[in-house]
Design a protein around this motif. Structure first.
Motif, PDB file in Angstrom:
ATOM      1  N   UNK A 106       5.076   3.403  -1.593  1.00  0.00           N
ATOM      2  CA  UNK A 106       4.961   2.130  -2.306  1.00  0.00           C
ATOM      3  C   UNK A 106       5.348   2.306  -3.772  1.00  0.00           C
ATOM      4  N   UNK A 107       6.153   1.389  -4.288  1.00  0.00           N
ATOM      5  CA  UNK A 107       6.601   1.470  -5.680  1.00  0.00           C
ATOM      6  C   UNK A 107       5.464   1.228  -6.658  1.00  0.00           C
ATOM      7  N   UNK A 108       4.352   0.606  -6.208  1.00  0.00           N
ATOM      8  CA  UNK A 108       3.230   0.314  -7.103  1.00  0.00           C
ATOM      9  C   UNK A 108       2.101   1.335  -6.973  1.00  0.00           C
ATOM     10  N   UNK A 109       1.580   1.515  -5.766  1.00  0.00           N
ATOM     11  CA  UNK A 109       0.433   2.413  -5.593  1.00  0.00           C
ATOM     12  C   UNK A 109       0.844   3.832  -5.215  1.00  0.00           C
ATOM     13  N   UNK A 110       2.076   4.031  -4.765  1.00  0.00           N
ATOM     14  CA  UNK A 110       2.565   5.370  -4.442  1.00  0.00           C
ATOM     15  C   UNK A 110       2.131   5.904  -3.094  1.00  0.00           C
ATOM     16  N   UNK A 111       1.430   5.125  -2.295  1.00  0.00           N
ATOM     17  CA  UNK A 111       0.969   5.604  -0.997  1.00  0.00           C
ATOM     18  C   UNK A 111       2.123   5.666  -0.003  1.00  0.00           C
ATOM     19  N   UNK A 112       2.139   6.739   0.798  1.00  0.00           N
ATOM     20  CA  UNK A 112       3.156   6.905   1.839  1.00  0.00           C
ATOM     21  C   UNK A 112       2.634   6.264   3.122  1.00  0.00           C
ATOM     22  N   UNK A 113       3.393   5.390   3.739  1.00  0.00           N
ATOM     23  CA  UNK A 113       2.901   4.737   4.957  1.00  0.00           C
ATOM     24  C   UNK A 113       2.836   5.698   6.130  1.00  0.00           C
ATOM     25  N   UNK A 114       1.988   5.378   7.100  1.00  0.00           N
ATOM     26  CA  UNK A 114       1.906   6.175   8.315  1.00  0.00           C
ATOM     27  C   UNK A 114       2.979   5.789   9.312  1.00  0.00           C
ATOM     28  N   UNK A 115       3.481   4.569   9.211  1.00  0.00           N
ATOM     29  CA  UNK A 115       4.514   4.087  10.111  1.00  0.00           C
ATOM     30  C   UNK A 115       5.592   3.391   9.298  1.00  0.00           C
ATOM     31  N   UNK A 116       6.795   3.323   9.870  1.00  0.00           N
ATOM     32  CA  UNK A 116       7.902   2.679   9.168  1.00  0.00           C
ATOM     33  C   UNK A 116       7.739   1.172   9.122  1.00  0.00           C
ATOM     34  N   UNK A 117       7.007   0.613  10.056  1.00  0.00           N
ATOM     35  CA  UNK A 117       6.753  -0.824  10.058  1.00  0.00           C
ATOM     36  C   UNK A 117       5.317  -1.066  10.479  1.00  0.00           C
ATOM     37  N   UNK A 118       4.719  -2.093   9.909  1.00  0.00           N
ATOM     38  CA  UNK A 118       3.355  -2.464  10.242  1.00  0.00           C
ATOM     39  C   UNK A 118       3.320  -3.942  10.583  1.00  0.00           C
ATOM     40  N   UNK A 119       2.221  -4.364  11.156  1.00  0.00           N
ATOM     41  CA  UNK A 119       2.075  -5.761  11.548  1.00  0.00           C
ATOM     42  C   UNK A 119       1.135  -6.469  10.581  1.00  0.00           C
TER      43      UNK A 119
END
Length: 242
Positions: free
Chosen positions: A122-135
């Motif tokens: 994320x460009x704001x919080x910097x967290x890396x997602x666990x999946x490429x897409x979420x619902x």
């Protein structure tokens, strides 16, 4: 001695299994090739089954005399080149070797996926997602797929940003309304002027009052500047910067 080559006379003669007789024994020492067709990314990689195969080795008396039985003097039928005795008896292209290659491919794929996911931080919080897409659920309650892109924001930060921009727009609009209402009570008796701009807007210099304002054709306040106390504009004009 079957399968042993020796030197003698005008040339070298292979004694033992030759010609058409060799074909009768192929199924005893030739492994069965298996291709893992279910794994498209393996590019046709596979292994050989040796369960029903007997390794057949051959060498020459000359090689044994010069290099000894432990040197690279052994041929194995079905495999090119000369090998040491232990290497000749090994089955390097069996299922176990394939499994090792498959594990290496899977490890490489996981590493590449981790590197790709880091680009989706994320460009704001910097967290890396666990999946490429979420619902998530849209305003009407419908289920939507949120696809992450490099340099993008997570859904939470995206929602926060949209709400912040909406609040800022409301605050700017309210500030413009307040300034417009305040200017309705502004009056000046001296040094004032008005300039009609090329687009039809009107620039007003309030003279003895410390303001410069721009209005649209419909009378909406587009721009308002206030000078420090004790400063007036006398006249105000707007020109292109050169």
């Amino acid at each position: 001695m079957p399968g042993v080559e020796h030197a003698g006379g005008a040339g070298r003669t292979l004694c033992g299994i030759r010609g058409r007789y060799l074909k009768l024994f192929l199924h005893h020492f030739q492994p069965r090739a298996v291709v893992d067709s279910a794994q498209d990314e393996n590019e046709g990689d596979g292994w050989r089954e040796y369960d029903d195969a007997v390794p057949v080795l051959a060498t020459t008396l000359e090689l044994l005399a010069t290099r000894g039985p432990l040197g690279p003097v052994w041929w194995r039928y079905g495999r090119p080149g000369r090998h040491s005795l232990l290497d000749a008896l090994e089955n390097p292209d069996n299922r176990a070797a394939y499994n090792q290659r498959q594990k290496a491919r899977e490890k490489r794929a996981r590493q590449e996926h981790r590197e790709w996911m880091r680009t989706l931080a994320c460009a704001d919080c910097g967290k890396v997602p666990k999946e490429e897409s979420t619902w998530h659920y849209g305003p009407d309650g419908s289920r939507l797929e949120w696809n992450r892109q490099p340099g993008g924001r997570c859904w939470t930060c995206h929602q926060d940003r949209e709400e912040r921009l909406e609040r800022e727009a409301e605050e700017q609009l309210e500030a413009a309304r307040t300034a417009n209402a305040a200017l309705r009570h502004v009056g000046t008796l001296t040094q004032r002027n008005a300039q009609t701009l090329r687009n039809g807007d009107l620039l007003v210099g309030w003279g003895s009052q410390p303001y410069v304002s721009e209005f649209s054709r419909s009378g909406d306040l587009l721009f308002n500047a206030r000078f420090p106390e004790g400063v007036n504009s006398y006249r105000a004009y707007r020109f292109d910067w050169k």
